[in-house]
Design a protein around this motif. Sequence first.
Motif, PDB file in Angstrom:
ATOM      1  N   ASP A   2       0.813  -1.216   0.000  1.00  0.00           N
ATOM      2  CA  ASP A   2       0.000   0.000   0.000  1.00  0.00           C
ATOM      3  C   ASP A   2       0.850   1.270   0.000  1.00  0.00           C
ATOM      4  O   ASP A   2       0.547   2.233  -0.718  1.00  0.00           O
ATOM      5  CB  ASP A   2      -0.921   0.002   1.220  1.00  0.00           C
ATOM      6  N   LEU A   3       1.889   1.295   0.806  1.00  0.00           N
ATOM      7  CA  LEU A   3       2.677   2.517   0.987  1.00  0.00           C
ATOM      8  C   LEU A   3       3.764   2.691  -0.067  1.00  0.00           C
ATOM      9  O   LEU A   3       4.157   3.815  -0.362  1.00  0.00           O
ATOM     10  CB  LEU A   3       3.300   2.528   2.389  1.00  0.00           C
ATOM     11  N   LYS A   4       4.298   1.582  -0.568  1.00  0.00           N
ATOM     12  CA  LYS A   4       5.393   1.631  -1.552  1.00  0.00           C
ATOM     13  C   LYS A   4       6.501   2.580  -1.083  1.00  0.00           C
ATOM     14  O   LYS A   4       6.873   3.542  -1.790  1.00  0.00           O
ATOM     15  CB  LYS A   4       4.879   2.057  -2.923  1.00  0.00           C
ATOM     16  N   PRO A   5       7.072   2.354   0.097  1.00  0.00           N
ATOM     17  CA  PRO A   5       8.059   3.294   0.639  1.00  0.00           C
ATOM     18  C   PRO A   5       9.354   3.323  -0.158  1.00  0.00           C
ATOM     19  O   PRO A   5       9.787   2.304  -0.705  1.00  0.00           O
ATOM     20  CB  PRO A   5       8.297   2.758   2.055  1.00  0.00           C
ATOM     21  N   ASP A   6       9.949   4.499  -0.220  1.00  0.00           N
ATOM     22  CA  ASP A   6      11.248   4.672  -0.860  1.00  0.00           C
ATOM     23  C   ASP A   6      12.387   4.424   0.113  1.00  0.00           C
ATOM     24  O   ASP A   6      13.526   4.190  -0.296  1.00  0.00           O
ATOM     25  CB  ASP A   6      11.361   6.097  -1.417  1.00  0.00           C
ATOM     26  N   LEU A   7      12.078   4.487   1.419  1.00  0.00           N
ATOM     27  CA  LEU A   7      13.091   4.332   2.459  1.00  0.00           C
ATOM     28  C   LEU A   7      12.389   3.945   3.756  1.00  0.00           C
ATOM     29  O   LEU A   7      11.267   4.382   4.018  1.00  0.00           O
ATOM     30  CB  LEU A   7      13.844   5.663   2.655  1.00  0.00           C
ATOM     31  N   LEU A   8      13.050   3.118   4.562  1.00  0.00           N
ATOM     32  CA  LEU A   8      12.597   2.854   5.923  1.00  0.00           C
ATOM     33  C   LEU A   8      13.671   3.325   6.884  1.00  0.00           C
ATOM     34  O   LEU A   8      14.872   3.145   6.630  1.00  0.00           O
ATOM     35  CB  LEU A   8      12.298   1.372   6.141  1.00  0.00           C
ATOM     36  N   PHE A   9      13.239   3.943   7.976  1.00  0.00           N
ATOM     37  CA  PHE A   9      14.164   4.525   8.948  1.00  0.00           C
ATOM     38  C   PHE A   9      13.753   4.075  10.343  1.00  0.00           C
ATOM     39  O   PHE A   9      12.603   4.247  10.743  1.00  0.00           O
ATOM     40  CB  PHE A   9      14.131   6.057   8.856  1.00  0.00           C
ATOM     41  N   SER A  10      14.696   3.494  11.071  1.00  0.00           N
ATOM     42  CA  SER A  10      14.434   3.041  12.434  1.00  0.00           C
ATOM     43  C   SER A  10      15.450   3.653  13.381  1.00  0.00           C
ATOM     44  O   SER A  10      16.643   3.713  13.076  1.00  0.00           O
ATOM     45  CB  SER A  10      14.523   1.512  12.512  1.00  0.00           C
ATOM     46  N   THR A  11      14.979   4.095  14.531  1.00  0.00           N
ATOM     47  CA  THR A  11      15.902   4.557  15.568  1.00  0.00           C
ATOM     48  C   THR A  11      15.437   4.075  16.927  1.00  0.00           C
ATOM     49  O   THR A  11      14.262   4.182  17.277  1.00  0.00           O
ATOM     50  CB  THR A  11      16.065   6.093  15.567  1.00  0.00           C
ATOM     51  N   GLU A  12      16.386   3.474  17.665  1.00  0.00           N
ATOM     52  CA  GLU A  12      16.119   3.022  19.030  1.00  0.00           C
ATOM     53  C   GLU A  12      14.876   2.123  19.094  1.00  0.00           C
ATOM     54  O   GLU A  12      14.044   2.229  19.985  1.00  0.00           O
ATOM     55  CB  GLU A  12      15.957   4.232  19.973  1.00  0.00           C
ATOM     56  N   ARG A  13      14.794   1.238  18.119  1.00  0.00           N
ATOM     57  CA  ARG A  13      13.684   0.290  18.088  1.00  0.00           C
ATOM     58  C   ARG A  13      14.224  -1.116  18.348  1.00  0.00           C
ATOM     59  O   ARG A  13      15.023  -1.634  17.563  1.00  0.00           O
ATOM     60  CB  ARG A  13      13.007   0.337  16.723  1.00  0.00           C
ATOM     61  N   VAL A  14      13.832  -1.709  19.457  1.00  0.00           N
ATOM     62  CA  VAL A  14      14.358  -3.013  19.851  1.00  0.00           C
ATOM     63  C   VAL A  14      13.957  -4.080  18.832  1.00  0.00           C
ATOM     64  O   VAL A  14      12.809  -4.124  18.387  1.00  0.00           O
ATOM     65  CB  VAL A  14      13.843  -3.404  21.249  1.00  0.00           C
TER      66      VAL A  14
END
Length: 330
Positions: free
Chosen positions: A155-167
């Motif tokens: 659905d989103l077709k993301p160009d990038l995924l970004f994670s910070t401080e996610r266990v």
Amino acid sequence: TRLDNRLDQLVNIDMGEQGVEHLFEAARALQGGSLLGAAAEAPMAVPEGGTVVLTTGSVSRAWITPDLGENDGPSGAAAIARALVLARNTTCVMLWEETLLPAIRNTCQTAGLFPVTLEQAAIARADKSFATIVMLPYATEDEVWQAQATQMLKDLKPDLLFSTERVGRNEFGVYHSMRGIDYGMGRARVDCLLDEALARGIPVVAVGDGGNEIGMGKVADHVKTHVPYGDTCQCGCGGGIGAITGCDVLVTAACSNWGCTAIAAAMAARAGNARLLHSPGREALLLDAMVASGLINSTHGIVDDSVDGFPRHSHLAVAELCRTIVSRAL
């Protein structure tokens, strides 16, 4: 490049003595250059009007209440989302536990991003009228995540995924705190979404400070060797706290929020736009907003304006030093 290297050095001073300098050296060797530089290039390469999925923070002590989240992560993710919207007119989608959406809503709004639906974000993106953020819940049940990951990426077709401080989970599927305790209850399985994205070749940038976060799978052997409980946890699962999920670009930092502050600074330098900076003033506002939202200083087990046990003024100082480092480029 010198600017990026200085940002790297600044945020990787191991003030908390968690072993982050070892992780930094390993990640930098794998990257073959500045971590902050590579992490800034990725969002700046997102197409104008593209979509970025972000995730951060998490429930802190769900065995007591699922309404309790920690304050390392939210303000950093909000700073990155803000920079993305200003630099690339992106649709930013923030994923969190449903119980914590009110807290991240308040945090993002304090960063200057107004919470909207996906449909409303599309309208705002088209006319560039104001900065928005979309917030969606993610599944906490193991049996649901696969279907949600597949559907969300479709659905989103993301160009990038970004994670910070996610266990992230270890090799036995257990999510751990830095003290080696099972932290899995009530936790959204967002790391599974990032695994799916990586398998499809969608770029992933991850920020972490302890070894148990999404992205640290990239330096798994070093987490086992240099991080407390990295090899053997306290929960009896048979593994350590290290997360198995990797990433394309890993940013290490003594505090994950500092890593995000530095990424925003590197983005500002590349764009030649000081508005992208995460300023000390905005950091102060965000610290207060996180207190008002009940996000906890997980190190000390109290709701206050310290993050990871580092006092308020240290976070303002890092923001100021990042701004100073990139000031000539601006």
